[in-house]
Design a protein around this motif. Structure first.
Motif, PDB file in Angstrom:
ATOM      1  N   GLN A   1       1.691   6.455  -7.666  1.00 11.60           N
ATOM      2  CA  GLN A   1       0.433   6.885  -8.033  1.00 11.60           C
ATOM      3  C   GLN A   1       0.647   8.116  -8.429  1.00 11.60           C
ATOM      4  OE1 GLN A   1      -4.230   6.405  -5.193  1.00 11.60           O
ATOM      5  NE2 GLN A   1      -2.840   7.762  -4.557  1.00 11.60           N
ATOM      6  N   GLY A   2       0.010   7.861  -9.913  1.00  7.92           N
ATOM      7  CA  GLY A   2       0.023   8.575 -11.126  1.00  7.92           C
ATOM      8  C   GLY A   2       1.247   8.183 -12.040  1.00  7.92           C
TER       9      GLY A   2
ATOM     10  N   ALA B   1       2.351   1.728  -3.350  1.00  2.93           N
ATOM     11  CA  ALA B   1       1.074   2.413  -4.456  1.00  2.93           C
ATOM     12  C   ALA B   1       0.635   3.659  -3.851  1.00  2.93           C
ATOM     13  CB  ALA B   1      -0.108   1.087  -4.443  1.00  2.93           C
ATOM     14  N   THR B   2       1.085   3.873  -3.156  1.00  4.17           N
ATOM     15  CA  THR B   2       0.280   5.491  -2.703  1.00  4.17           C
ATOM     16  C   THR B   2       1.157   6.854  -2.558  1.00  4.17           C
ATOM     17  OG1 THR B   2      -0.650   4.693  -0.545  1.00  4.17           O
ATOM     18  CG2 THR B   2      -0.156   6.756  -0.713  1.00  4.17           C
TER      19      THR B   2
ATOM     20  N   ILE C   1       0.738  -0.897  -0.316  1.00  5.44           N
ATOM     21  CA  ILE C   1      -0.155   0.310  -0.203  1.00  5.44           C
ATOM     22  C   ILE C   1       1.125   1.308   0.060  1.00  5.44           C
ATOM     23  CG2 ILE C   1      -1.804   1.439   1.588  1.00  5.44           C
ATOM     24  CD1 ILE C   1      -2.728  -1.155   2.516  1.00  5.44           C
TER      25      ILE C   1
ATOM     26  N   LYS D   1      -3.849   7.188   5.301  1.00  4.15           N
ATOM     27  CA  LYS D   1      -4.017   7.550   4.271  1.00  4.15           C
ATOM     28  C   LYS D   1      -5.101   6.700   4.293  1.00  4.15           C
ATOM     29  CE  LYS D   1      -3.055   2.748   3.769  1.00  4.15           C
ATOM     30  NZ  LYS D   1      -3.103   2.821   5.093  1.00  4.15           N
TER      31      LYS D   1
ATOM     32  N   LEU E   1      -3.231  13.887  -8.737  1.00  2.94           N
ATOM     33  CA  LEU E   1      -3.690  12.147  -9.637  1.00  2.94           C
ATOM     34  C   LEU E   1      -4.725  11.307  -9.173  1.00  2.94           C
ATOM     35  CD1 LEU E   1      -0.655  12.380  -6.838  1.00  2.94           C
ATOM     36  CD2 LEU E   1      -0.561  12.211  -9.283  1.00  2.94           C
TER      37      LEU E   1
ATOM     38  N   PHE F   1      -7.647   4.399  -5.469  1.00  2.00           N
ATOM     39  CA  PHE F   1      -6.755   5.008  -5.089  1.00  2.00           C
ATOM     40  C   PHE F   1      -6.216   5.506  -3.316  1.00  2.00           C
ATOM     41  CE2 PHE F   1      -6.475  10.015  -4.486  1.00  2.00           C
ATOM     42  CZ  PHE F   1      -5.849   9.947  -5.782  1.00  2.00           C
ATOM     43  N   PHE F   2      -5.380   5.777  -3.253  1.00  3.67           N
ATOM     44  CA  PHE F   2      -5.209   6.539  -2.029  1.00  3.67           C
ATOM     45  C   PHE F   2      -4.736   7.640  -2.000  1.00  3.67           C
ATOM     46  CE2 PHE F   2      -3.817   2.213  -2.754  1.00  3.67           C
ATOM     47  CZ  PHE F   2      -4.126   1.220  -2.015  1.00  3.67           C
TER      48      PHE F   2
ATOM     49  N   SER G   1      -3.448  10.537  -0.280  1.00  2.17           N
ATOM     50  CA  SER G   1      -2.525  10.777   0.780  1.00  2.17           C
ATOM     51  C   SER G   1      -1.980  12.003   0.766  1.00  2.17           C
ATOM     52  CB  SER G   1      -1.700   9.538   1.146  1.00  2.17           C
ATOM     53  OG  SER G   1      -0.626  10.337   0.172  1.00  2.17           O
TER      54      SER G   1
END
Lengths: 157, 460
Positions: A140-141, A136-137, A133, B417, B263, B426-427, B429
Motif C-alpha cells: 500500500q502506498g 496489497a497490505t 490481501i 488487518k 498511506l 484500504f487495509f 494494519s
C-alpha cells in the motif's frame, strides 16, 4: 452413548479425524436424544433411545467415500459406531461399510456452500485470497515502479 | 402492549441507566468466608439496594447494587439444587470460558488481576456516585460493615470514573446505543429495536434482559412459555451480568492510526478512525454521515441511532463491513432484515478507569487505563458470548475470513488487518494488542425478592 462419544472426542480431535478424509467439506456427529416436542401435538414423540447422526458434505461418489471412511478412520470409526445398536462387532471394513449404508437416510434437501467446487479448489482459492490481501497490505502506498517490482517478485515466489 | 413490569423488584441501572450525573462507579468484589456471616451482612444491605423505580424528586447521592458469582451464591448458602439450575456458562464462570472468549496470551486468566477469575470473588457491590466525597463515605461504610460482619474480605476492587469529555480512552463517545425494550424504552425503537421489513422497528421483549418475563421466543410460542431461568425466588426479576476489565493501549492505537493514515488517500486520520469504529468520535454514525462528523449530533436524540445497513450500505462503502459497531450489532447487515441479529443484543453499562493519556501523546506513560465493560442479558451464551465469539473474534459471517475486530486488537504476533471498502480498498494494519483482558466474572443480579431470599437463606 454420550459417555463413549465424550471419550472419543477426548481421545481424538474431531477436526483432525475429518482431515483424514480430504474430500470432506463439512462433517459432524450429532447425538439425537429425542425429537423436539411440538406443543401442538397431543403426546411426545419418543424415539425410544438416542440415535447417532453422522452427516457429511463431500466431493465425489458416496461408495468410494464410505470406503475411505472405513479404511482411513479405522480406529475412530470402530469406537464411534461401536456403541450403536446393530453395529457389527470388529466386523472389519466390509461389515462397517454395509452397516453404514444400511442405515443411510436419503435426504431430499441439503445445503452445500460450494456445490460445484471441490475442497481442494476452495483451499487453493482461500490461499490465493490471503496471499493477495497480504501483498496489497504490504505494498500500500508504494510508488508505481516499486509496486511493479514487488508484483513481479510476488509472482516469481 | 408490553408486560406489567414490577420495577420495585428489579435492581436499578439495568433497564434504565442511572445517567451521566453519576460519574464515579466503584466495583467491590467481596469474598464470603461462611454462609452465616455472609447472610447477616447481606441482610444489613437490603434496604440500601437501589431499585429500578423511577426517581421522582432529587436523585440520591449514591446508589448501591448487588450481584453474585456462582461461587458466591454457594458461599452464601444457596441450596445445591438451586445452584444447579443456573445456566452452564454462569456455573463455569468467565475464566473457564476464556478459550471460547479469545482470552489467550496476555489476556489469559493466569495473567488476570488478583482476585478475579479464581473463585474468590463472591459478591459484587457496585456503587455509583455523583461526587468523590459521597463515594468515599459509602466505601468507608461498606468496609466498616465488612469488618463488623466478620469472616468477609475484599477480593478485588476497581474504581472507574467518567472522563471529562464523557468518552472512552480511544477517544470515542460510547454506550449511548442500547436495545429498545418493550414497555421501557419504546421511544428508542428506531435504531434500538428490531428492524422490520416494512421499514419500521419494534422494541425487544423484556425477557431478553430480565428473567421471568416473556422473551423473543415466547412471542412466537403459542403457549408463551418463559425462557429458562434459575429455580425458585431467583427465577424472576433477575438477570445475568458480564463484568470485564479491559486494558486499552491508547498510545499503540494512536501510533497505528497515525502510521496507517499516512498511506490512506481517501481521508485523514479522523476519517480512518471513524472507519475502524463505524462512528465519528462524537458518535455520528458513518452510515448517516460518511464524509464528516455532524457537530450537532446529539447522542440522546430519539433518532440518534436510527440507521440500517442493508438499504444504503450493503457493500460497506460508508461503514466498513468490519467496523466495530457493525460487527458488535449488525442490525440488518446479515440479511433477512434483522432476524439473524435480534437475539444477540445486550444492555451495556461500561465505565472507563484510569487517567486519560495526554491528548497528543503517542508513547505509553506506563499508567493503567481502560474500560470496565459491563453488560446485562438473559442468556450469557446466546447474547454476550455469541457476539464475542461469532462476530468480534471471527470474521466469517461478515465474509471477512479470519479477521478479528480490529479495535479490540490481535495478539502480540498478530498479522491481523482490517479492510476498509472503497475503490481501491484500504487495509489498516498491523493490528496490535490494543485491548487486553485484565480479569472478569460472570455474575447474577437477583431481584429484590431474590436477594432477600438469599439473605434469609431460603432459596431452595
Amino acid at each position: 452413548m454420550r459417555t463413549s462419544c465424550a471419550t472419543v472426542s477426548r481421545d481424538f480431535a474431531i477436526p483432525a479425524v475429518l482431515a483424514k478424509l480430504p474430500r470432506t467439506h463439512f462433517g459432524r456427529w450429532v447425538i439425537v436424544p429425542s425429537f423436539v416436542k411440538d406443543p401442538t401435538e397431543p403426546k411426545e414423540n419418543d424415539l425410544g433411545c438416542s440415535y447417532l447422526l453422522f452427516s457429511s458434505t463431500f466431493d465425489g461418489p458416496l461408495d468410494s467415500y464410505v470406503d475411505e471412511l472405513c479404511s482411513q478412520l479405522a480406529p475412530e470409526a470402530e469406537r464411534i459406531w461401536g456403541c450403536c445398536i446393530g453395529c457389527p462387532e470388529s466386523a472389519g471394513r466390509p461389515g462397517l461399510k454395509a452397516y453404514l449404508l444400511h442405515n443411510q437416510i436419503e435426504t431430499g434437501l441439503f445445503f452445500s456452500a460450494y456445490p460445484t467446487t471441490s475442497l481442494e479448489t476452495v483451499k487453493e482459492s482461500l490461499h490465493t485470497r490471503e496471499q493477495t490481501i497480504a501483498f496489497a497490505t504490504r505494498t500500500q502506498g508504494m510508488e508505481p515502479a516499486a509496486l511493479h517490482k514487488a508484483f513481479l517478485e510476488e509472482l516469481r515466489s | 402492549m408490553g408486560p406489567s413490569i414490577d420495577y420495585a423488584d428489579i435492581q436499578g441501572d439495568i433497564l434504565r441507566a442511572y445517567g451521566n450525573r453519576y460519574d464515579r462507579t466503584s466495583y467491590v468484589f467481596v469474598a464470603v468466608g461462611d454462609p452465616e456471616h455472609g447472610q447477616a451482612w447481606l441482610s444489613g444491605l437490603l434496604d440500601k439496594v437501589t431499585t429500578a423505580v423511577p426517581w421522582r424528586g432529587p436523585r440520591p447521592e449514591t446508589t448501591l447494587n448487588v450481584a453474585f458469582t456462582h461461587a458466591g451464591l454457594a458461599a452464601v448458602g444457596v441450596a445445591p439444587q438451586t445452584l444447579d439450575s443456573f445456566s452452564t456458562e454462569f456455573r463455569q464462570g468467565m475464566s473457564r470460558r476464556a478459550p471460547k472468549l479469545g482470552d489467550a496470551g496476555d489476556s489469559d486468566p493466569k495473567h488476570w488481576n488478583e482476585g478475579l477469575g479464581t473463585g474468590s470473588a463472591h459478591v459484587l457491590i457496585t456503587i455509583n456516585a455523583q461526587d468523590e466525597l459521597s463515594l468515599q463515605a459509602v466505601l468507608s461504610a461498606l468496609r466498616a460493615g465488612l469488618r463488623d460482619a466478620g469472616n468477609l474480605s475484599i477480593a478485588h476492587e476497581e474504581h472507574a470514573q467518567m472522563r471529562g469529555d464523557a468518552r472512552e480512552h480511544f477517544g470515542f463517545a460510547d454506550g449511548f446505543s442500547q436495545p429498545a425494550i418493550e414497555g421501557v424504552s419504546e421511544d428508542k425503537a428506531r435504531g434500538g429495536g428490531v428492524p422490520e421489513a416494512n421499514g419500521g422497528w419494534r422494541p425487544l421483549a423484556l425477557g431478553e434482559f430480565i428473567l421471568g418475563y416473556a422473551d423473543e421466543e415466547s412471542r412466537v410460542d403459542s403457549q408463551r412459555r418463559l425462557p429458562s431461568a434459575p429455580a425458585g425466588p431467583l427465577g424472576r426479576g433477575g438477570t445475568y451480568m458480564v463484568w470485564r476489565k479491559l486494558h486499552q493501549d491508547v498510545a499503540l492505537f494512536r501510533r497505528t492510526l497515525r502510521d496507517a493514515a499516512h498511506l490512506y488517500d481517501a481521508g485523514d486520520e479522523d476519517q480512518l478512525a471513524a472507519k475502524i469504529v463505524g462512528r465519528w468520535r462524537n458518535g455520528t454514525p458513518l452510515v448517516a454521515s460518511p464524509t464528516a462528523e455532524q457537530a450537532s449530533f446529539d447522542a440522546k436524540a430519539a433518532d440518534a441511532n436510527d440507521f440500517r445497513y442493508a438499504d444504503v450500505d450493503l457493500d460497506g462503502r460508508r461503514c466498513p463491513l468490519g467496523a466495530h459497531i457493525r460487527r458488535a450489532n449488525p442490525r440488518d447487515a446479515l440479511g433477512f432484515v434483522g432476524r439473524l441479529s435480534f437475539r444477540h443484543r445486550m444492555i451495556r453499562r461500561g465505565m472507563p478507569y484510569g487517567p486519560a493519556l495526554d491528548s497528543d501523546a503517542v508513547e505509553d506513560d506506563g499508567k493503567e487505563r481502560g474500560l470496565v465493560f459491563v453488560c446485562f442479558n438473559a442468556s450469557i451464551s446466546r447474547q454476550f458470548e455469541s457476539v464475542q465469539r461469532q462476530w468480534l473474534n471471527d470474521g466469517n459471517v461478515f465474509h471477512l475470513g479470519h479477521d478479528t475486530d480490529f479495535l479490540l486488537g490481535g495478539g502480540t504476533a498478530s498479522t491481523g488487518k482490517m479492510k476498509v471498502q472503497g475503490a481501491p480498498p484500504f487495509f489498516v494494519s498491523p493490528q496490535g494488542p490494543f485491548v487486553t483482558t485484565r480479569g472478569g466474572e460472570y455474575l447474577f443480579v437477583p431481584s429484590i425478592t431474590g436477594l432477600a431470599a438469599v439473605a434469609d437463606g431460603v432459596t431452595g
